[in-house]
Write a protein that holds these residues in place. Structure first.
Motif, PDB file in Angstrom:
ATOM      1  N   ALA A 375       0.845  -1.215   0.000  1.00 26.40           N
ATOM      2  CA  ALA A 375       0.000   0.000   0.000  1.00 26.40           C
ATOM      3  C   ALA A 375       0.871   1.253   0.000  1.00 26.40           C
ATOM      4  O   ALA A 375       0.602   2.226  -0.717  1.00 26.40           O
ATOM      5  CB  ALA A 375      -0.919  -0.014   1.211  1.00 26.40           C
ATOM      6  N   ALA A 376       1.941   1.201   0.786  1.00 28.47           N
ATOM      7  CA  ALA A 376       2.815   2.379   0.885  1.00 28.47           C
ATOM      8  C   ALA A 376       3.526   2.629  -0.453  1.00 28.47           C
ATOM      9  O   ALA A 376       3.591   3.767  -0.935  1.00 28.47           O
ATOM     10  CB  ALA A 376       3.833   2.165   2.003  1.00 28.47           C
ATOM     11  N   TYR A 377       4.062   1.575  -1.066  1.00 26.49           N
ATOM     12  CA  TYR A 377       4.783   1.748  -2.335  1.00 26.49           C
ATOM     13  C   TYR A 377       3.838   2.271  -3.421  1.00 26.49           C
ATOM     14  O   TYR A 377       4.200   3.127  -4.226  1.00 26.49           O
ATOM     15  CB  TYR A 377       5.399   0.424  -2.791  1.00 26.49           C
ATOM     16  N   LYS A 378       2.627   1.722  -3.413  1.00 24.93           N
ATOM     17  CA  LYS A 378       1.682   2.138  -4.447  1.00 24.93           C
ATOM     18  C   LYS A 378       1.355   3.625  -4.269  1.00 24.93           C
ATOM     19  O   LYS A 378       1.356   4.395  -5.233  1.00 24.93           O
ATOM     20  CB  LYS A 378       0.415   1.287  -4.352  1.00 24.93           C
ATOM     21  N   ALA A 379       1.126   4.016  -3.023  1.00 29.63           N
ATOM     22  CA  ALA A 379       0.835   5.432  -2.767  1.00 29.63           C
ATOM     23  C   ALA A 379       2.040   6.288  -3.153  1.00 29.63           C
ATOM     24  O   ALA A 379       1.883   7.394  -3.678  1.00 29.63           O
ATOM     25  CB  ALA A 379       0.492   5.633  -1.295  1.00 29.63           C
ATOM     26  N   ALA A 380       3.223   5.759  -2.922  1.00 27.54           N
ATOM     27  CA  ALA A 380       4.437   6.529  -3.218  1.00 27.54           C
ATOM     28  C   ALA A 380       4.577   6.767  -4.718  1.00 27.54           C
ATOM     29  O   ALA A 380       4.863   7.888  -5.147  1.00 27.54           O
ATOM     30  CB  ALA A 380       5.666   5.792  -2.690  1.00 27.54           C
ATOM     31  N   ILE A 381       4.359   5.728  -5.510  1.00 30.81           N
ATOM     32  CA  ILE A 381       4.579   5.940  -6.951  1.00 30.81           C
ATOM     33  C   ILE A 381       3.465   6.788  -7.562  1.00 30.81           C
ATOM     34  O   ILE A 381       3.646   7.402  -8.606  1.00 30.81           O
ATOM     35  CB  ILE A 381       4.773   4.617  -7.740  1.00 30.81           C
ATOM     36  N   GLU A 382       2.330   6.832  -6.867  1.00 33.45           N
ATOM     37  CA  GLU A 382       1.229   7.642  -7.414  1.00 33.45           C
ATOM     38  C   GLU A 382       1.285   9.097  -6.946  1.00 33.45           C
ATOM     39  O   GLU A 382       0.614   9.963  -7.494  1.00 33.45           O
ATOM     40  CB  GLU A 382      -0.123   7.015  -6.995  1.00 33.45           C
ATOM     41  N   HIS A 383       2.083   9.349  -5.928  1.00 31.36           N
ATOM     42  CA  HIS A 383       2.090  10.697  -5.361  1.00 31.36           C
ATOM     43  C   HIS A 383       2.756  11.695  -6.316  1.00 31.36           C
ATOM     44  O   HIS A 383       3.799  11.409  -6.889  1.00 31.36           O
ATOM     45  CB  HIS A 383       2.822  10.711  -4.022  1.00 31.36           C
ATOM     46  N   GLN A 384       2.144  12.850  -6.438  1.00 25.79           N
ATOM     47  CA  GLN A 384       2.719  13.858  -7.331  1.00 25.79           C
ATOM     48  C   GLN A 384       3.076  15.123  -6.575  1.00 25.79           C
ATOM     49  O   GLN A 384       2.416  15.473  -5.603  1.00 25.79           O
ATOM     50  CB  GLN A 384       1.720  14.187  -8.435  1.00 25.79           C
ATOM     51  N   GLY A 385       4.121  15.761  -7.018  1.00 27.86           N
ATOM     52  CA  GLY A 385       4.459  17.082  -6.487  1.00 27.86           C
ATOM     53  C   GLY A 385       5.423  17.092  -5.326  1.00 27.86           C
ATOM     54  O   GLY A 385       5.830  18.165  -4.883  1.00 27.86           O
ATOM     55  N   ALA A 386       5.795  15.916  -4.818  1.00 30.32           N
ATOM     56  CA  ALA A 386       6.765  15.872  -3.714  1.00 30.32           C
ATOM     57  C   ALA A 386       7.390  14.484  -3.660  1.00 30.32           C
ATOM     58  O   ALA A 386       6.757  13.504  -4.075  1.00 30.32           O
ATOM     59  CB  ALA A 386       6.074  16.175  -2.384  1.00 30.32           C
ATOM     60  N   PRO A 387       8.619  14.399  -3.167  1.00 34.86           N
ATOM     61  CA  PRO A 387       9.203  13.075  -2.970  1.00 34.86           C
ATOM     62  C   PRO A 387       8.491  12.361  -1.823  1.00 34.86           C
ATOM     63  O   PRO A 387       7.875  13.009  -0.979  1.00 34.86           O
ATOM     64  CB  PRO A 387      10.659  13.370  -2.590  1.00 34.86           C
TER      65      PRO A 387
END
Ligand SMILES: Cc1ncc(C[n+]2csc(CCOP(=O)(O)OP(=O)(O)O)c2C)c(N)n1
Ligand SMILES: [Mg+2]
Length: 892
Positions: A375-387
């Protein structure tokens, strides 16, 4: 107190609170998270306007950022993935155990990968993308001392064999072995990024992500789907490069970057933050720097408890316990956890009364729960605008049981005994018999097993296997030669510094039609110092967002121009960041198949001395390009003094094996070295890189004598023979960089006043001469009785007569290091000691490297050989106004 305010009763306050919470619940039910956020922001602003300091903190509560109801469905097969992961765990542990059984003390790490196996496993099965025809690939920075896990995984994948694993840390064994840590130098097809010098992985990964974006923004290669993953230790984050890296990534909004911090709460000696909570500290640090923070603290068995925790009692308890105590729970039984953790409140105890002690003890941490990690990795790759940073709470030495799980000694645990091996085998269900298990055999399931099919299918869907490094790239077709031609001509009377000459060469390279776009100038806020500000407008300073303001100097020819397609990396005041950019650009040939040629220009005193470990890493990673140490030399920089005047850097360049180091004196020398450097690195594809020092001492650039190119590259050539053909007294004077001019002046004085015919030689590289001498000696030592070889110095000087004097603007250890191959012992002049602020002239007198001192050294050597009377030397001292009792610059 304002008399308008009436003191409320407790009941009134309760009602008020209830109403507010109901209002919030109402919008939580009916609005999007963004809308709720906007509403709350308005409330905050209203309160701030009224002078109320809002109670919001920079940290979030000590539980998972993604609640269970927002978790996506896990797309993999949990059971097969668990089995694969267990096999990888086993082989990693067995490899280290066997290496240390065979050779006590050979080392390696078990506990680190044991804590991070799930973090990698989920990546390997679902996320890490390799480059292929459809994808540009991810760059993955594996935590250095988790390397056994990467080897074990590659073994299960069939990319390494049993012999490879047997020879872990035995690289000199027949057939080679596996390097201790990620070293592209040692395993160029496997490891991509050296990470074991803590702190360098974090900063290099940030600048890698930024460089990917630079290549995309400049239209050189679209890397917009590539991600950079960096796997880091929680202890490692204490290295000062880490906060620097975090700030840069946040500021640059690098949403192509994902940090995964393995928060096992321990480092080498003990707890990372025994008395507080490292995850909370990181939470604040990263959030403050503008990162998207995803905390993965608790595994799924905690979810039902947290969902029951309507009063926030459990959350409060989770937040108040410190890391040292959490570590204590790892090594304690369930009864202790019940009493110590839950026992502080009867309601908490009630919450877990349905759980046995054994169940309590087994409640997992988030970093060992694949669904939470997914869940965390998926949210990470989908997140935009910040690392994004994922803070995963784990247990150091997970699964090692008595051998070290959660213990302070776990980092140093290098092998498991027979009992521990059996326990490990049973815990992870490895199909190895009781008889066999004590031998710690490696295990790979049959090719047609479900596990192997699954594993290969997963990797093929993600483009290949990782770690792996591309060691084959298309070379540059050729080096443009014409652009270097003009530098063979001297400057006549015009005074030019080597810095100015270098900037001219760089400008011409940037303008070149063929390779211009591949040149990457990198400067830590020193462009004006080096006279490079004219490049700003011509080539632009890279900024992902372009230029959102009107620069104050817009009217000027060389205004401060930032642009999305800008070519110059103006890094601000960070040599550490700049060299990280240099490394990313200098390895793009391998990472992205692009021959970018970085030129990192900086104050030479803030290079090898300050970022020496990164330069070492640049050698390991086979980075290419040019490090340009500006304002070099202890006496060439007028007035700057102790901190800036560099007499050391060429000595510090010695130990980096593939670093070529030159201190050119004239424009043509720079041109020859740069041209040949580009040829060797990018056409011939040699894994070397260059260190060139340039100076800001203006003097006439002489015309290139015929046939000296080879000598320039080898480190020595004759620049100017004496015109005194009939003089009896002879001398050979050697100079380097700006001090070469002093040698030329001494040549004149010696001829005019003392009838000494002196030839002048230019030394461009002590290091090249030294290495050549060492290699020659070695060959001769290993080939007794054969015709001995001669070093380049010996061949060059064998017919030269007279005495020998070497002068440079660096420490005397440099000329001393090549003295052995001279026909007779030369005299070394140099600049040992702290720098001083004064004029060049005064400094060269102080350090005894001016023409007068070169003259004196020559006369001394002639007198020592009985060629002149000692009185001549004494008189010369008077004439030259050299005080015998002057202070020794080395000691003051
Ligand atoms: C610059 C540097 N200093 C010291 C070390 C030695 N060292 C290797 S691992 C380690 C502890 C690492 O702890 P942490 O980052 O928490 O990693 P973990 O093994 O717990 O995942 C240390 C001090 C190193 N590799 N690099
Ligand atoms: Mg740790």
């Amino acid at each position: 107190m304002d008399n308008k305010i009436q003191v409320p009763t407790t009941e009134e306050l309760d009602v008020e609170l209830k109403e507010w919470l109901e209002s919030l619940d109402y919008v939580l039910d009916r609005r999007t998270p963004d809308q709720v956020q906007t509403l709350m922001r308005h409330l905050q602003i209203r309160a701030e306007q009224a002078g109320i300091d809002p109670p919001f903190t920079v940290t979030t509560p000590y539980f998972n950022t993604i609640p269970r109801h927002q978790q996506p469905a896990f797309p993999g097969n949990r059971e097969i993935e668990r089995r694969i992961k267990s096999l990888v765990r086993w082989n990693a542990m067995a490899m280290v155990t066997r290496a240390n059984r065979d050779e006590d003390g050979i080392g390696g790490h078990i506990s680190t990968f044991a804590s991070s196996a799930t973090l990698y496993d989920v990546g390997w099965n679902h996320f890490f993308q390799c480059a292929n025809e459809h994808h540009t690939g991810d760059q993955i920075f594996y935590q250095g001392h988790a390397a056994p896990g990467m080897y074990a995984r590659a073994f299960v994948e069939g990319r390494l064999n049993e012999d490879d694993l047997k020879n872990f840390r035995r690289e000199l064994a027949d057939g080679g072995g596996l390097s201790s840590y990620p070293h592209p130098w040692l395993m160029p097809d496997f490891w991509q990024f050296p990470t074991v010098s803590m702190g360098l992985g974090p900063i290099n990964s940030v600048y890698q992500a930024r460089f990917n974006r630079y290549l995309t923004d400049r239209g050189i290669k679209d890397l917009s789907t590539s991600r950079v993953w960096a796997f880091l230790g929680d202890g490692e984050m204490d290295e000062p490069e880490c906060p620097a890296a975090i700030a840069t990534a946040g500021r640059e909004k690098l949403d192509n970057l994902i940090f995964v911090v393995n928060c096992n709460l321990q480092r080498l000696d003990g707890p990372v933050r025994g008395n507080s909570k490292i995850i909370q500290e990181f939470d604040g640090l990263f959030r403050g720097a503008g990162w998207n923070v995803i905390k993965v603290v608790w595994g799924d068995d905690w979810d039902p408890l947290l969902e029951k925790d309507t009063e926030g009692l459990l959350a409060k308890r989770m937040n108040e316990v410190v890391d040292g105590q959490y570590q204590k729970y790892t090594v304690s039984d369930g009864a202790f956890i019940r009493q110590d953790f839950f026992g502080t409140d009867p309601n908490l105890l009630k919450m877990v009364e349905h759980l046995s002690d054994e169940q309590l003890q087994k409640m997992r941490r988030g970093g060992h729960d694949p669904e939470k990690i997914y869940a965390a990795y998926k949210a990470a790759i989908e997140h935009q605008g910040a690392p994004t940073v994922i803070l995963a709470k784990t247990i150091k030495g997970y699964g090692m049981g008595e051998a070290g799980e959660g213990k302070n000694i776990t980092h140093q645990q290098k092998k498991l005994n027979e009992e521990e091996l059996s326990a490990f085998r049973s815990r992870f269900g490895i199909p190895i018999s009781d008889e066999e298990v004590t031998k710690a055999p490696f295990y790979r399931p049959p090719q047609d097993s479900i596990e192997m099919k699954y594993l290969h299918e997963r990797r093929q869907s993600l483009g290949g296997y990782t770690p792996s490094r591309n060691n084959q790239t298309e070379p540059l077709a050729a080096v443009p030669t014409e652009l270097f031609e003009e530098f063979k001509e001297g400057s006549g009377e015009r005074l030019i510094s080597t810095t100015m000459a270098f900037v001219r060469i760089l400008t011409k390279l940037l303008q070149d039609k063929e390779i211009g776009k591949l040149i990457v100038p990198i400067i830590p806020d020193e462009a004006r110092t080096f006279g490079m500000d004219s490049l700003f407008r011509q080539f632009g300073i890279y900024s992902h967002v372009g230029q959102l303001y009107e620069p104050v100097d817009r009217e000027m020819l060389s205004y401060y121009k930032e642009a999305t397609n800008g070519q110059i990396l103006e890094e601000g005041i960070t040599e550490t960041g700049s060299i990280a950019s240099f490394i990313a650009a200098g390895t793009a040939y391998s990472t992205h198949g692009i021959n970018t040629i970085p030129f990192f220009i900086y104050y030479s005193m803030f290079g090898l001395q300050r970022v020496g470990d990164s330069v070492w890493l640049a050698g390991d990673i086979r980075a290419k390009g040019f490090l340009i140490g500006g304002t070099a030399g202890r006496t060439t920089l007028n007035g700057e003094g102790l901190q800036h005047e560099d007499g050391n850097s060429h000595l510090l360049a010695y130990p980096v094996p593939n670093l070529m180091a030159y201190d050119p004196a004239f424009a043509f020398e720079i041109a020859v070295i740069v041209r040949d450097g580009i040829r060797r690195m990018y056409v011939e594809q040699e894994d070397i890189f260059y260190y060139l020092t340039v100076e800001n001492d203006p003097y006439p650039m002489v015309t290139m004598p015929a046939g000296v190119e080879a000598g320039i590259l080898k480190g020595l050539y004759k620049l100017k023979a004496s015109t005194q053909k009939r003089a009896k007294l002879k001398a050979q004077l050697f100079g380097m960089g700006a001090i070469l001019n002093k040698t030329l002046e001494a040549q004149k004085i010696l001829a005019e006043k003392y009838k000494v015919a002196a030839d002048v030689w230019s030394i461009t590289s002590f290091k090249e001469l030294h290495n050549d001498g060492l290699d020659t000696d070695r060959w001769n030592r290993l080939h007794p009785g054969e015709e001995p070889r001669q070093s380049y110095i010996e061949t060059s000087l064998k017919d030269e007569k007279g005495v020998f004097v070497i002068a440079s603007d660096y420490v005397k250890a440099l000329p001393e290091s090549i003295a052995r191959w001279f026909p007779k012992m030369p005299i070394s002049l140099g600049t040992d000691g702290f720098g001083r602020s004064d004029s060049r002239e005064a400094l060269r007198d102080f350090f005894e490297v001016d023409a007068r001192h070169i003259t004196l050294a020559t006369l001394n050597a002639l007198a020592a050989e009985g060629q002149i009377d000692i009185q001549v030397v004494k008189d010369a001292m008077q004439d030259l106004e050299i005080d015998a009792e002057k202070t020794n610059p080395r000691l003051v």
